[in-house]
Design an enzyme around this catalytic site. Structure first.
Site, PDB file in Angstrom:
ATOM      1  N   ARG A 229       2.405 -11.078   6.244  1.00  0.00           N
ATOM      2  CA  ARG A 229       3.874 -11.015   6.215  1.00  0.00           C
ATOM      3  C   ARG A 229       4.450 -10.315   7.434  1.00  0.00           C
ATOM      4  NH1 ARG A 229       5.888  -9.366   0.360  1.00  0.00           N
ATOM      5  NH2 ARG A 229       7.863  -9.923   1.330  1.00  0.00           N
TER       6      ARG A 229
ATOM      7  N   PRO B 260       0.816  -1.219   0.000  1.00  0.00           N
ATOM      8  CA  PRO B 260       0.000   0.000   0.000  1.00  0.00           C
ATOM      9  C   PRO B 260       0.849   1.270   0.000  1.00  0.00           C
ATOM     10  CG  PRO B 260      -0.130  -1.138   2.127  1.00  0.00           C
ATOM     11  CD  PRO B 260       0.620  -2.026   1.198  1.00  0.00           C
ATOM     12  N   GLU B 261       0.483   2.203  -0.866  1.00  0.00           N
ATOM     13  CA  GLU B 261       1.135   3.512  -0.900  1.00  0.00           C
ATOM     14  C   GLU B 261       0.127   4.545  -0.414  1.00  0.00           C
ATOM     15  OE1 GLU B 261       3.251   4.262  -4.576  1.00  0.00           O
ATOM     16  OE2 GLU B 261       3.568   2.124  -4.893  1.00  0.00           O
TER      17      GLU B 261
ATOM     18  N   HIS C 177      -4.087 -14.873  10.226  1.00  0.00           N
ATOM     19  CA  HIS C 177      -3.170 -13.721  10.275  1.00  0.00           C
ATOM     20  C   HIS C 177      -3.846 -12.447  10.784  1.00  0.00           C
ATOM     21  CE1 HIS C 177      -0.401 -16.302   8.180  1.00  0.00           C
ATOM     22  NE2 HIS C 177      -1.177 -16.359   7.124  1.00  0.00           N
TER      23      HIS C 177
END
Ligand SMILES: [Zn+2]
Length: 275
Positions: A108, A2-3, A89
């Site tokens: 992650r 994500p930016e 997660h």
């Protein structure tokens, strides 16, 4: 990863769902993500009312009525889910007084959760060194010019430097350079004031369009899966190697979008119009 536009859209979704609500329960399902999570993190959120949100670069601050802000960083793979079943997660679960359920899912685990006093947000170690917000008034062609005029690095690599400008990653760096007609290979010291001004305008326009594409209401921000804020955007160059370039249809010198690797990151560009 994500930016800025994705983080902004996630934040707007959280704002619509959490601001004004009281968090009745906060549950952490592991003690760390990229870094250890403060031991009092869940206890500090439970019972607090959410006053609002603020984004700085790719970081989100959730402001509580206790004078504390929770810093949320999505990292590489983090996402927020609303009223969805407990997910693999899922590392943090928030429940609100009106029956809402918000999960932070990060396979992650490059994301981060932290606490800081609201009036000290800008001193947090992850945001203190960030450059200007690209959509703020401080980010101008003149500022970019004086920041990079002596650098021997390429402009593409430099746009990824969060101390030059905050929130831009690999996708929007390529997209903004295409819009500004500047080659990703061009060295910063050869950009000049004019190109810096053009690039700042292109960065702003590119990010603004992407945020708009993410939606304009809470309903837009929440996908059917319950996931907040991610959207399929029509890139002009990013990940379009070999595909037709929309700027030069039929021009023999531009046989399509090209890919180039710079300091380990892929850049995508039009070989004809980006100089
Ligand atoms: Zn082209």
């Amino acid at each position: 990863m994500p930016e800025l536009p994705e983080v902004e859209t996630v934040m707007r979704g959280l704002d619509g769902r959490l601001t004004g609500r009281t968090i009745t329960r906060a549950t952490l399902h592991r003690p760390d993500l990229r870094w250890p999570i403060p031991e009092n993190f869940a206890a500090s959120l439970a019972g607090a009312t959410v006053l609002g949100f603020r984004r700085r670069g790719k970081y989100i601050f959730m402001r509580l009525d206790s004078g504390i802000s929770a810093l949320i960083h999505l990292g590489m793979s983090g996402r927020m889910v609303i009223d969805a079943p407990f997910a693999t997660h899922e590392h943090l679960t928030l429940e609100t007084h009106d029956g809402g359920r918000i999960g932070f899912v990060d396979p992650r685990r490059f994301g981060a959760l932290d606490l800081i006093a609201t009036h000290d947000e800008d001193t947090h170690r992850l945001v203190a060194a960030l450059g200007p917000e690209p959509l703020g008034n401080e980010f101008t062609g003149a500022l970019l010019y004086v920041t990079i005029m002596d650098r021997s690095s390429t402009i593409k690599t430099t746009l990824l430097d969060q101390s030059v400008v905050a929130g831009i990653g690999n996708i929007y760096a390529s997209e903004a350079l295409f819009r500004a007609k500047i080659s990703p290979r061009r060295l910063c010291r050869s950009l000049g004031y004019g190109r810096c001004t053009r690039l700042v305008a292109a960065v702003r326009a590119t990010l603004t369009e992407a945020i708009a594409a993410g939606g304009s209401s809470l309903r837009d921000y929440v996908q059917p899966s319950g996931e907040l804020g991610y959207f399929q955007h029509a890139w002009k160059v990013y990940d379009r190697t070999g595909q037709a370039c929309e700027r030069c249809p039929g021009a023999p010198a531009c046989a399509g979008i090209r890919r180039l690797v710079q300091t380990g990151r892929a850049s995508f560009y039009c070989p004809l119009t980006q100089r």
